[in-house]
Scaffold this motif. Structure first.
Motif, PDB file in Angstrom:
ATOM      1  N   ILE A   1      50.543  43.305  46.332  1.00 16.57           N
ATOM      2  CA  ILE A   1      49.519  42.312  46.013  1.00 16.57           C
ATOM      3  C   ILE A   1      48.387  43.008  45.278  1.00 16.57           C
ATOM      4  O   ILE A   1      47.831  43.983  45.782  1.00 16.57           O
ATOM      5  CB  ILE A   1      48.999  41.631  47.293  1.00 16.57           C
ATOM      6  N   HIS A   2      48.048  42.509  44.090  1.00 21.68           N
ATOM      7  CA  HIS A   2      46.947  43.049  43.304  1.00 21.68           C
ATOM      8  C   HIS A   2      45.753  42.108  43.435  1.00 21.68           C
ATOM      9  O   HIS A   2      45.908  40.886  43.334  1.00 21.68           O
ATOM     10  CB  HIS A   2      47.343  43.167  41.840  1.00 21.68           C
ATOM     11  N   PHE A   3      44.575  42.688  43.661  1.00 23.53           N
ATOM     12  CA  PHE A   3      43.347  41.920  43.807  1.00 23.53           C
ATOM     13  C   PHE A   3      42.567  41.973  42.501  1.00 23.53           C
ATOM     14  O   PHE A   3      42.414  43.042  41.900  1.00 23.53           O
ATOM     15  CB  PHE A   3      42.502  42.482  44.952  1.00 23.53           C
ATOM     16  N   ASN A   4      42.074  40.820  42.071  1.00 23.82           N
ATOM     17  CA  ASN A   4      41.323  40.713  40.829  1.00 23.82           C
ATOM     18  C   ASN A   4      39.996  40.023  41.106  1.00 23.82           C
ATOM     19  O   ASN A   4      39.956  38.936  41.662  1.00 23.82           O
ATOM     20  CB  ASN A   4      42.120  39.905  39.806  1.00 23.82           C
ATOM     21  N   GLY A   5      38.899  40.682  40.732  1.00 25.03           N
ATOM     22  CA  GLY A   5      37.569  40.113  40.932  1.00 25.03           C
ATOM     23  C   GLY A   5      37.065  40.339  42.345  1.00 25.03           C
ATOM     24  O   GLY A   5      37.807  40.707  43.249  1.00 25.03           O
ATOM     25  N   GLY A   6      35.780  40.166  42.516  1.00 22.92           N
ATOM     26  CA  GLY A   6      35.176  40.296  43.834  1.00 22.92           C
ATOM     27  C   GLY A   6      35.176  41.724  44.356  1.00 22.92           C
ATOM     28  O   GLY A   6      35.397  42.690  43.635  1.00 22.92           O
ATOM     29  N   ALA A   7      34.929  41.864  45.633  1.00 22.82           N
ATOM     30  CA  ALA A   7      34.789  43.177  46.267  1.00 22.82           C
ATOM     31  C   ALA A   7      36.086  43.983  46.270  1.00 22.82           C
ATOM     32  O   ALA A   7      36.047  45.206  46.361  1.00 22.82           O
ATOM     33  CB  ALA A   7      34.291  43.005  47.695  1.00 22.82           C
ATOM     34  N   LEU A   8      37.235  43.334  46.171  1.00 20.14           N
ATOM     35  CA  LEU A   8      38.524  44.025  46.214  1.00 20.14           C
ATOM     36  C   LEU A   8      39.106  44.286  44.822  1.00 20.14           C
ATOM     37  O   LEU A   8      40.231  44.774  44.702  1.00 20.14           O
ATOM     38  CB  LEU A   8      39.526  43.227  47.044  1.00 20.14           C
ATOM     39  N   ASP A   9      38.344  43.999  43.776  1.00 23.78           N
ATOM     40  CA  ASP A   9      38.822  44.161  42.408  1.00 23.78           C
ATOM     41  C   ASP A   9      39.355  45.569  42.172  1.00 23.78           C
ATOM     42  O   ASP A   9      38.716  46.562  42.543  1.00 23.78           O
ATOM     43  CB  ASP A   9      37.700  43.866  41.409  1.00 23.78           C
ATOM     44  N   GLY A  10      40.540  45.647  41.583  1.00 24.36           N
ATOM     45  CA  GLY A  10      41.126  46.934  41.256  1.00 24.36           C
ATOM     46  C   GLY A  10      41.959  47.553  42.365  1.00 24.36           C
ATOM     47  O   GLY A  10      42.521  48.631  42.188  1.00 24.36           O
ATOM     48  N   LEU A  11      42.074  46.888  43.506  1.00 23.05           N
ATOM     49  CA  LEU A  11      42.873  47.413  44.618  1.00 23.05           C
ATOM     50  C   LEU A  11      44.206  46.678  44.701  1.00 23.05           C
ATOM     51  O   LEU A  11      44.357  45.565  44.199  1.00 23.05           O
ATOM     52  CB  LEU A  11      42.126  47.252  45.942  1.00 23.05           C
ATOM     53  N   LYS A  12      45.177  47.313  45.362  1.00 21.04           N
ATOM     54  CA  LYS A  12      46.454  46.660  45.622  1.00 21.04           C
ATOM     55  C   LYS A  12      46.906  47.004  47.034  1.00 21.04           C
ATOM     56  O   LYS A  12      46.573  48.055  47.574  1.00 21.04           O
ATOM     57  CB  LYS A  12      47.506  47.055  44.596  1.00 21.04           C
ATOM     58  N   LEU A  13      47.670  46.098  47.615  1.00 23.17           N
ATOM     59  CA  LEU A  13      48.238  46.285  48.948  1.00 23.17           C
ATOM     60  C   LEU A  13      49.747  46.405  48.770  1.00 23.17           C
ATOM     61  O   LEU A  13      50.395  45.489  48.264  1.00 23.17           O
ATOM     62  CB  LEU A  13      47.889  45.103  49.850  1.00 23.17           C
TER      63      LEU A  13
END
Length: 103
Positions: free
Chosen positions: A25-37
């Protein structure tokens, strides 16, 4: 606002029997932007009709017995985890896997 996208990588035939794909799961925008699970996997279901999704976990040994600790769990209702599993199955289907309606 954070949005997610699910990225699926089909196995190349060198994975465990029944494993169809890995997913993250890739996170886009907000505090988790640029992270993946990472650590999700799509498997052929045991009955052979559809797919199952496993979530990231860590294995450990307790009194000689191998156990697994789930790293992603629901807060208040298990339905949240079921929704995410359905999204992973849909992403797999969208990339050429079997259709979730067959699951």
């Amino acid at each position: 606002m954070t949005t997610i996208s699910i990225h699926v990588q089909k196995t190349n035939g060198h994975a465990a029997p029944g494993k169809l794909a890995d997913a993250e799961i890739h996170f886009n925008g907000g505090a988790l932007d640029g992270l993946k699970l990472v650590g999700f996997a799509v498997w052929r279901s045991r009955d052979g009709r559809g797919e199952d999704v496993t979530f990231p976990s860590r294995q450990f040994v307790w009194k000689g017995e191998r156990r697994s600790f789930a790293l992603l769990r629901w807060v208040a209702d298990r339905v949240a985890q079921e929704r995410l599993a359905a999204l992973v199955k849909q992403a797999y289907a969208d990339q050429g896997g079997s259709h979730p309606a067959n699951a």
